[in-house]
Design a protein around this motif. Structure first.
Motif, short mmCIF file in Angstrom:
data_model
loop_
_atom_site.label_atom_id
_atom_site.label_comp_id
_atom_site.label_asym_id
_atom_site.label_seq_id
_atom_site.Cartn_x
_atom_site.Cartn_y
_atom_site.Cartn_z
N VAL A 235 89.60 45.96 53.92
CA VAL A 235 89.88 45.31 52.64
C VAL A 235 88.79 44.56 52.25
N LEU A 236 87.99 44.66 51.19
CA LEU A 236 86.97 43.95 50.69
C LEU A 236 87.51 42.80 49.74
N SER A 237 87.01 41.61 49.95
CA SER A 237 87.22 40.50 49.00
C SER A 237 86.67 40.90 47.76
N LYS A 238 87.15 39.99 46.69
CA LYS A 238 86.52 39.90 45.41
C LYS A 238 85.06 39.58 45.34
N GLN A 239 84.68 38.90 46.25
CA GLN A 239 83.44 38.02 46.33
C GLN A 239 82.33 39.46 46.86
N GLN A 240 82.93 40.08 47.77
CA GLN A 240 82.20 41.26 48.21
C GLN A 240 82.13 42.42 47.11
N LYS A 241 83.01 42.58 46.38
CA LYS A 241 83.07 43.75 45.47
C LYS A 241 82.24 43.13 44.38
N ASP A 242 82.16 42.02 43.85
CA ASP A 242 81.15 41.30 42.84
C ASP A 242 79.56 41.73 43.51
N ALA A 243 79.45 41.40 44.78
CA ALA A 243 78.21 41.41 45.19
C ALA A 243 77.65 42.78 45.01
N ILE A 244 78.57 43.45 45.50
CA ILE A 244 78.11 45.16 45.47
C ILE A 244 77.86 45.54 44.02
N LYS A 245 78.77 45.38 42.88
CA LYS A 245 78.62 45.71 41.71
C LYS A 245 77.35 45.18 41.08
N SER A 246 77.16 43.80 41.38
CA SER A 246 76.11 43.12 40.33
C SER A 246 74.76 43.52 41.00
N SER A 247 74.79 43.81 42.42
CA SER A 247 73.41 44.29 42.81
C SER A 247 72.89 45.58 42.43
N LEU A 248 74.15 46.58 41.87
CA LEU A 248 73.84 47.72 41.30
C LEU A 248 73.13 47.50 39.92
N ASP A 249 73.44 46.40 39.45
CA ASP A 249 73.21 46.23 37.94
C ASP A 249 71.52 45.75 37.65
N TYR A 250 70.77 45.53 38.63
CA TYR A 250 69.62 44.75 38.79
C TYR A 250 68.61 45.51 39.42
N GLY A 251 67.23 45.50 38.89
CA GLY A 251 66.17 46.23 39.64
C GLY A 251 65.92 45.43 41.06
N VAL A 252 66.06 44.32 41.00
CA VAL A 252 66.02 43.41 42.47
C VAL A 252 67.00 42.36 42.69
#
Length: 594
Positions: free
Chosen positions: A187-204
């Motif tokens: 089970v991923l925490s909210k912090q982990q899910k946010d890290a995954i999603k936000s990383s996909l929104d940026y070039g770096v």
């Protein structure tokens, strides 16, 4: 390099010439193996060429030879060699530049010359493209030109990646996350899910956090999401061990950054080069690099050059660990600049909380003292000799492949050199069936654990499948598989089944590795870690060093020595600041962009 291992194989003229200058048989053999009879002409013309080819040679020794050959104290060759030697010293300590005027005075004192001839040679070297004089933060600084050029390029490439808004991933990200959680029973925490999603929104982007915060789980999810979205993803790490760990945990093949970039030795330049570069970029759409704290400036520059326009770059690692062995402070500078999107993981997984190692690592990182017990133990000892005896008595309780001694220093009773001498006698004592060769005060014996201590891009290896290649890197470990006394050579089998033959004149590139310095352990994990704890120089007895050491252990960490010195180490949060312009240049670049 010719296979020359005996002084009798060197021509008498070269032997006599170099002996008169005070060189040992060992260096005479190395010099002749490299250039043959040309050694005489090269050395008569400019003896300081030896420092470029043999970094372990002392400047004072070559300086003495130069004076014997009649060279004047203010000869430009001598001054240039001193400047290069001094700059290389700063580079080896992690700095990418030096304050120009202070350095000039320092070299003048070293050579016992006034500043004027030093400045003249320095300006000539800048004019010829070897050095770069520039202003940074209101002061004049001096770079090797290659480091200056690379630092500026990394800044421009990071800015380019950060400005680019990547296309959304063509998949249902939440659905993929749910699927990965279901398959892995996590089970991923909210912090982990946010890290995954936000990383996909940026070039770096950067994902940083300590042990037990789920960086590996995030990497696994990112790989799955991007590949489901039709992206070609490459995964890499600075060391072979770290790459192997990713492969085991994710099922996605990972490799070292060097191999991702298809490194090779360029015979024309005498330097390492990369097959993947701006003219031949990587085919992938996204690159994930783990253990980025180990990435130095030059390797980061090579990676940036190989990224095609529109690529995603995701960097993960623990920013609180020691910086890279090579020059620069890449991960720290990128985060501190505030110019790269960064996700900080602070929550420890429930299963990780059961590990005293992980809990205590986080306590240490926050400046708190550890609680002993479970898999984190203190074996009290007072004097250094007593600590040494306790280490040598407990280490053999585990098989060699399970235990690693980590120490802050190389020298002294508790330094890696002395520890190795004692541990070799315990783990791999001499016996009638084991061949060995002596090299100075060291003995290399069949069965010894050894480590490569410098990058050698020319060193050839053979793999178990019959394939060949070149390149063995600083920090790679292996076992001495065979010793050939007559030919004066040994064969080392490295962890990834590469077999490397070392002639006698290259024995200075390896050392025993039953004990290694904490710096050399970066990127590795060991079931059992034993750490001597006594007084060490304050520059080394720092919080981030002990934090890095503790995080290398997976099943058990044993501190052997004095608890008060451990506490003093944790209290010492004064890390040696590296001269690096990356953060300043990034901030300046972004002030102009945004």
């Amino acid at each position: 390099m010719e296979q020359i291992t005996k002084i009798s194989q060197v021509t008498p003229e070269v032997t006599l010439f170099l002996r008169k200058l005070g060189f040992s048989n060992y260096y005479i053999i190395k010099i002749f193996a490299l250039v043959g009879d040309a050694a005489i002409g090269l050395t008569e013309d400019n003896p300081y060429w030896l420092l470029e080819e043999f970094p372990t040679m002392k400047f004072a020794k070559v300086d003495e030879a130069a004076f014997m050959l009649g060279m004047e104290a203010d000869n430009p060759y001598r001054i240039k060699a001193a400047i290069t030697h001094g700059m290389a010293g700063y580079i080896s300590n992690g700095h990418t530049f030096v304050p120009a005027r202070e350095f000039c005075v320092q070299i003048g004192k070293f050579l016992e010359l006034s500043s004027e001839p030093i400045e003249d040679v320095m300006e000539d070297m800048a004019y010829e493209g070897e050095l770069q004089l520039t202003m940074l933060d209101g002061r004049e600084v001096l770079y090797f030109y290659g480091y200056y050029k690379t630092e500026c390029f990394v800044v421009s490439k990071i800015a380019e990646l950060a400005e680019f808004v990547p296309k959304p991933i063509a998949t249902d990200v939440d659905a993929v996350i749910r699927k990965v959680q279901s398959i892995g029973n996590i089970v991923l925490s909210k912090q982990q899910k946010d890290a995954i999603k936000s990383s996909l929104d940026y070039g770096v982007s950067i994902i940083t956090g300590g042990p037990g915060t789920g960086k590996t789980t995030i990497i696994n999810n990112l790989i799955k999401i991007m590949e489901d979205g039709g992206l070609e993803v490459a995964v890499a790490a600075p060391t072979g061990r770290a790459a192997k760990r990713i492969t085991q945990t994710s099922g996605k093949f990972a490799m070292t950054v060097h191999r991702l970039l298809e490194y090779y030795y360029d015979e024309e330049t005498g330097q390492m080069a990369f097959g993947r570069n701006a003219l031949n970029p990587l085919d992938c759409d996204a690159v994930i690099v783990d253990e980025t704290s180990m990435m130095d400036l030059m390797l980061m520059g090579a990676l940036c050059r190989a990224l095609k326009p529109g690529s995603r770059l995701i960097l993960t690692g623990d920013a609180d660990q020691l910086p890279s062995v090579g020059a620069g402070n890449v991960l720290g500078d990128l985060i501190e600049s505030g110019c790269v999107h960064t996700s900080r993981l602070t929550e420890i997984f429930r299963q990780a909380e059961e590990s005293s190692i992980i809990v205590n690592a986080h306590r240490i990182n926050k400046g708190e003292y550890p609680d002993y017990g479970g898999d984190f133990l203190l074996l009290a000892g007072d004097k250094q000799q007593e600590i040494l005896e306790k280490i040598t008595s407990i280490a053999p309780k585990w098989p060699l492949e399970k235990v690693q001694i980590l120490t802050p220093v190389k020298k002294g009773i508790l330094g890696s050199a002395n520890l190795n001498e004692h541990l070799q006698k315990i783990f791999n004592p001499p016996s009638e069936g084991k061949d060995e060769l002596k090299f100075g005060s060291r003995v290399f014996r069949q069965g010894d654990r050894v480590m490569q201590i410098k990058n050698n891009y020319r060193l050839e290896y053979k793999k178990s499948d019959g394939s060949f290649g070149k390149g063995v890197f600083n920090g790679e470990t292996g076992i001495v598989a065979a010793v050939y006394d007559e030919e004066k050579k040994i064969v080392v089998c490295f962890d990834d089944e590469r077999w490397v033959e070392y002639p006698y004149i290259q024995f200075d590139e390896i050392e025993l590795a039953y004990a290694v310095t904490v710096h050399k352990s970066q990127g590795s994990e060991f079931p059992v870690v034993i750490i001597p704890m006594s007084w060490f120089p304050p520059a080394l007895a720092t919080r981030n060093l002990i934090y890095t050491a503790v995080t290398r252990g997976k099943e058990k960490v044993i501190i052997v020595g004095r608890d008060d010195y451990l506490k003093a180490m944790i209290d010492n949060n004064e890390e040696g600041k590296r001269n690096s312009g990356l953060k300043t240049r990034l901030e300046g670049m972004y002030r102009g962009i945004i």
